[in-house]
Enzyme design. Structure first.
Site, PDB file in Angstrom:
ATOM      1  N   GLY A  88      51.631  37.068  44.859  1.00 27.66           N
ATOM      2  CA  GLY A  88      51.204  38.331  45.681  1.00 27.66           C
ATOM      3  C   GLY A  88      50.424  38.334  46.738  1.00 27.66           C
ATOM      4  O   GLY A  88      49.936  36.607  47.223  1.00 27.66           O
ATOM      5  N   ARG A  91      45.932  36.666  50.162  1.00 31.57           N
ATOM      6  CA  ARG A  91      44.896  36.251  50.988  1.00 31.57           C
ATOM      7  C   ARG A  91      45.136  36.613  52.756  1.00 31.57           C
ATOM      8  O   ARG A  91      44.968  36.132  53.414  1.00 31.57           O
ATOM      9  CB  ARG A  91      44.216  35.048  51.573  1.00 31.57           C
ATOM     10  CG  ARG A  91      46.083  34.126  51.551  1.00 31.57           C
ATOM     11  CD  ARG A  91      45.450  32.948  51.911  1.00 31.57           C
ATOM     12  NE  ARG A  91      46.286  32.269  51.393  1.00 31.57           N
ATOM     13  CZ  ARG A  91      46.759  30.831  51.765  1.00 31.57           C
ATOM     14  NH1 ARG A  91      46.105  30.020  52.730  1.00 31.57           N
ATOM     15  NH2 ARG A  91      48.066  30.360  51.474  1.00 31.57           N
ATOM     16  N   LYS A 111      47.310  36.847  58.174  1.00 29.27           N
ATOM     17  CA  LYS A 111      46.809  35.828  56.741  1.00 29.27           C
ATOM     18  C   LYS A 111      45.230  35.095  56.932  1.00 29.27           C
ATOM     19  O   LYS A 111      44.526  34.661  58.173  1.00 29.27           O
ATOM     20  CB  LYS A 111      47.702  34.657  57.290  1.00 29.27           C
ATOM     21  CG  LYS A 111      48.135  33.336  55.987  1.00 29.27           C
ATOM     22  CD  LYS A 111      48.850  32.991  56.095  1.00 29.27           C
ATOM     23  CE  LYS A 111      49.065  32.249  55.084  1.00 29.27           C
ATOM     24  NZ  LYS A 111      50.701  30.810  55.146  1.00 29.27           N
ATOM     25  N   GLY A 124      40.453  34.760  49.353  1.00 27.53           N
ATOM     26  CA  GLY A 124      40.429  35.723  50.669  1.00 27.53           C
ATOM     27  C   GLY A 124      41.132  35.247  52.350  1.00 27.53           C
ATOM     28  O   GLY A 124      41.087  35.236  52.997  1.00 27.53           O
ATOM     29  N   ARG A 174      50.525  37.255  61.775  1.00 27.33           N
ATOM     30  CA  ARG A 174      52.241  36.581  61.723  1.00 27.33           C
ATOM     31  C   ARG A 174      52.753  37.224  61.936  1.00 27.33           C
ATOM     32  O   ARG A 174      52.576  38.331  61.001  1.00 27.33           O
ATOM     33  CB  ARG A 174      51.972  35.890  60.339  1.00 27.33           C
ATOM     34  CG  ARG A 174      53.420  35.395  59.675  1.00 27.33           C
ATOM     35  CD  ARG A 174      53.268  34.275  58.614  1.00 27.33           C
ATOM     36  NE  ARG A 174      53.333  34.817  57.469  1.00 27.33           N
ATOM     37  CZ  ARG A 174      53.160  34.389  55.973  1.00 27.33           C
ATOM     38  NH1 ARG A 174      53.559  32.967  55.681  1.00 27.33           N
ATOM     39  NH2 ARG A 174      52.486  34.877  54.817  1.00 27.33           N
ATOM     40  N   ASP A 246      58.390  31.607  46.243  1.00 25.47           N
ATOM     41  CA  ASP A 246      57.844  32.801  46.536  1.00 25.47           C
ATOM     42  C   ASP A 246      57.124  32.321  47.563  1.00 25.47           C
ATOM     43  O   ASP A 246      57.438  32.769  48.754  1.00 25.47           O
ATOM     44  CB  ASP A 246      56.301  32.749  46.091  1.00 25.47           C
ATOM     45  CG  ASP A 246      55.298  31.393  46.206  1.00 25.47           C
ATOM     46  OD1 ASP A 246      56.195  30.213  45.104  1.00 25.47           O
ATOM     47  OD2 ASP A 246      54.274  30.895  46.442  1.00 25.47           O
ATOM     48  N   ASN A 247      57.534  31.052  48.039  1.00 25.79           N
ATOM     49  CA  ASN A 247      57.924  30.333  49.723  1.00 25.79           C
ATOM     50  C   ASN A 247      59.908  30.256  50.083  1.00 25.79           C
ATOM     51  O   ASN A 247      59.476  29.589  51.450  1.00 25.79           O
ATOM     52  CB  ASN A 247      57.158  29.232  50.142  1.00 25.79           C
ATOM     53  CG  ASN A 247      55.650  28.727  49.846  1.00 25.79           C
ATOM     54  OD1 ASN A 247      54.649  30.778  49.861  1.00 25.79           O
ATOM     55  ND2 ASN A 247      55.216  28.579  48.496  1.00 25.79           N
TER      56      ASN A 247
HETATM   57  P1  AMP Z   1      50.543  29.817  48.586  1.00 21.29           P
HETATM   58  O1  AMP Z   1      50.211  29.002  48.346  1.00 21.29           O
HETATM   59  O2  AMP Z   1      50.573  29.733  50.654  1.00 21.29           O
HETATM   60  O3  AMP Z   1      51.826  29.498  48.792  1.00 21.29           O
HETATM   61  O4  AMP Z   1      49.622  30.698  48.362  1.00 21.29           O
HETATM   62  C1  AMP Z   1      50.848  30.900  47.070  1.00 21.29           C
HETATM   63  C2  AMP Z   1      49.508  31.766  45.851  1.00 21.29           C
HETATM   64  O5  AMP Z   1      47.985  31.792  46.588  1.00 21.29           O
HETATM   65  C3  AMP Z   1      49.315  33.293  46.204  1.00 21.29           C
HETATM   66  O6  AMP Z   1      50.090  34.228  46.280  1.00 21.29           O
HETATM   67  C4  AMP Z   1      48.882  33.259  48.074  1.00 21.29           C
HETATM   68  O7  AMP Z   1      47.791  34.355  47.996  1.00 21.29           O
HETATM   69  C5  AMP Z   1      47.148  32.980  47.174  1.00 21.29           C
HETATM   70  N1  AMP Z   1      46.755  32.478  47.849  1.00 21.29           N
HETATM   71  C6  AMP Z   1      46.454  30.867  48.302  1.00 21.29           C
HETATM   72  N2  AMP Z   1      44.911  30.656  49.155  1.00 21.29           N
HETATM   73  C7  AMP Z   1      44.362  31.864  48.326  1.00 21.29           C
HETATM   74  C8  AMP Z   1      43.217  31.833  49.006  1.00 21.29           C
HETATM   75  N3  AMP Z   1      42.506  31.637  49.766  1.00 21.29           N
HETATM   76  N4  AMP Z   1      42.659  33.222  48.711  1.00 21.29           N
HETATM   77  C9  AMP Z   1      43.165  34.506  47.350  1.00 21.29           C
HETATM   78  N5  AMP Z   1      44.218  33.749  47.719  1.00 21.29           N
HETATM   79  C10 AMP Z   1      44.850  33.277  48.185  1.00 21.29           C
HETATM   80 MG    MG Z   2      53.039  30.776  50.159  1.00 30.95          MG
END
Ligand code: AMP
Ligand code: MG
Length: 475
Positions: A88, A91, A111, A124, A174, A246-247
């Site tokens: 989910g 952040r 973001k 976040g 974004r 998720d990406n």
């Molecule tokens: P990502 O690596 O951007 O694909 O993120 C994977 C998951 O980690 C997603 O659910 C993001 O929302 C969560 N996430 C990444 N960085 C943070 C952060 N600094 N704070 C909270 N959630 C994060």
């Molecule tokens: Mg991502």
């Protein structure tokens, strides 16, 4: 100045279990780094309003404009092959959807907007590095013609975030045709929530494939869009770096500019991401991984595809459509890169031979292809004889279709970019931004708006001491 943003929030009208409702967390002192005027206009927004204190406050999460319905979207996902039933927006916050005068619907998404129920251990927040990076990379991809999420604005927060040490906080706005991921479907599939799957499928169809008439059609369109997308990446030497489900965007957009990179020196096994130790998302693995992701998508859709055995058979058949679509698109793109206007039997071999010699000759991907269009490719190869031998075959192939080299090269300059966001230049822009100097970021961003027709400033490959070998999620 009051903000006039024509919101129409179709995702927020889906049932509560699709998201968490919450406002962005305000920050100490917002400051504008960049606003994308062109994109604002395309969205039917007024750049002057967006540049006002209210606009900047919105981009920082300090002001929720009239009509917005902020939510954090729920999704799941396979990360490096391992399944997490709940990820989910940890952040990020979707402010709402803007419908442009032309009817196009855009998600407006912050973001780095603070903690949400999906944040797990994270804060976040975002910092200047990833924000500058995503702004540069996503806008460069757009200018290169690749379907992608976009960057509308970047702001600083006047707050520190803590990673290895304290860093200046920032938020990226974004925008995208949607934020529907394979992982969004997985979130409901793993909960066996068929009703939600059906609603989500209808929503995805309405937003991306209005001509589609059901789950099988949705799958077919998504598979085709992914195949075309990944072929496009490959033709530019782009490595996404974190092709988790998720990406993986159901609408076939490039999403998540974390550890991605454009290669300098070509090698098929190239990996940049610091966390990709097995090379799962290496350059040449990308098509297979996209198929794997589409297989996960297919699995989610099975309950919507009728009787089980027939559904499995049909879904499998559709996922198998990836390979021929990809192959065709890849050949089309690489033929164009070599200035070949017709399709001939040995084209695949000719392209493969060039790529092999490039890998052996440690040739720079972008400079080699652009060099073919400008007569300077030979300089990129350690072994010039190997290049000359290949070039003789290429010239013969061009002659066979009656196209002059000049004519071919003219066409090649439209598809082989002169500049790409090279890792060392992106790093340089981030380093300067950390010092409060956005000049290098702006110059690079400006040049990347016309990648096929650019001056000399950003063409150079890195010197050995400038080479970036590792990229980081940097979250
Ligand atoms: P990502 O690596 O951007 O694909 O993120 C994977 C998951 O980690 C997603 O659910 C993001 O929302 C969560 N996430 C990444 N960085 C943070 C952060 N600094 N704070 C909270 N959630 C994060
Ligand atoms: Mg991502």
């Amino acid at each position: 100045m009051t903000l006039h943003i024509p919101f129409d929030n179709s995702y927020a009208r889906l049932p509560d279990r699709f998201y968490a409702k919450l406002d962005p967390a305000p920050v100490a002192s917002p400051g504008l780094i960049a606003l994308n005027d062109g994109l604002a206009l395309e969205m039917g927004l007024n750049p002057e309003e967006l540049r006002s204190p209210e606009g900047i406050a919105m981009f920082a999460g300090n002001l929720v404009p009239p009509g917005a319905q902020p939510i954090a979207q729920a999704y799941a996902g396979h990360q490096f092959g391992g399944f997490s039933p709940q990820l989910g927006d940890g952040r990020a916050i979707l402010l709402g959807e803007v419908v442009a005068p032309a009817g196009t619907r855009w998600d407006l998404h912050l973001k780095g907007a603070g903690r949400t129920p999906f944040s797990r251990m994270g804060d976040g927040r975002n910092w200047i590095g990833p924000v500058v990076r995503e702004y540069l990379l996503s806008e460069a991809m757009h200018a290169l013609g690749v379907p992608t999420t976009r960057a509308l604005a970047a702001v600083t927060t006047g707050e520190r975030v803590y990673r290895e040490g304290p860093l200046p906080g920032a938020v990226l706005t974004r925008v995208a045709a949607s934020h529907i991921r394979v992982g969004t479907f997985q979130f409901f599939a793993v909960r066996q929530d068929e009703e939600a799957l059906r609603l989500l499928a209808d929503h995805a169809i309405a937003r991306h494939y209005p001509q589609a008439t059901g789950a099988a059609d949705l799958l077919r369109e998504a598979v085709a869009a992914q195949a075309r997308l990944v072929a496009h990446w490959m033709s530019l030497g782009f490595i996404h770096g974190v092709m988790n489900t998720d990406n993986s965007h159901v609408g076939g957009l490039t999403i998540d500019y974390g550890p991605c990179a454009f290669m300098d020196e070509y090698h098929p096994q190239k990996v940049f991401s610091s966390i990709d130790q097995q090379g799962r998302y290496a350059y040449s693995n990308q098509p297979q991984i996209a198929v794997w992701n589409m297989a996960q998508f297919a699995t989610c859709l099975l309950p919507l595809m009728g009787e089980r055995d027939a559904a499995v058979e049909l879904a499998t058949e559709i996922v198998h459509e990836f390979a021929p679509i990809y192959e065709k698109e890849w050949l089309k793109r690489f033929r164009a890169k070599l200035g070949l206007a017709t399709e001939q039997e040995g084209d695949r071999d000719l392209i493969d031979l060039l790529l092999t010699r490039m890998a052996q000759g440690q040739a720079d991907f972008t400079r080699t292809f652009r060099g073919l269009a400008e007569g300077t490719a030979r300089d990129e190869f350690l072994d010039r004889d190997a290049f000359d031998d290949w070039a003789a075959q290429w010239h013969a192939r061009l002659e066979a279709e009656g196209r002059s080299l000049t004519e071919a090269q003219e066409a090649m300059r439209q598809v082989n970019p002169a500049i790409i966001p090279r890792n060392h230049r992106v790093e340089e822009a981030i380093a300067a931004a950390l010092e409060g100097n956005y000049g290098p970021f702006q110059r690079l961003h400006e040049a990347l708006k016309t990648p096929f027709d650019a001056g000399d400033e950003f063409r150079a490959a890195p010197y050995p001491d400038q080479v970036v070998r590792r990229t980081f999620c940097g979250t």
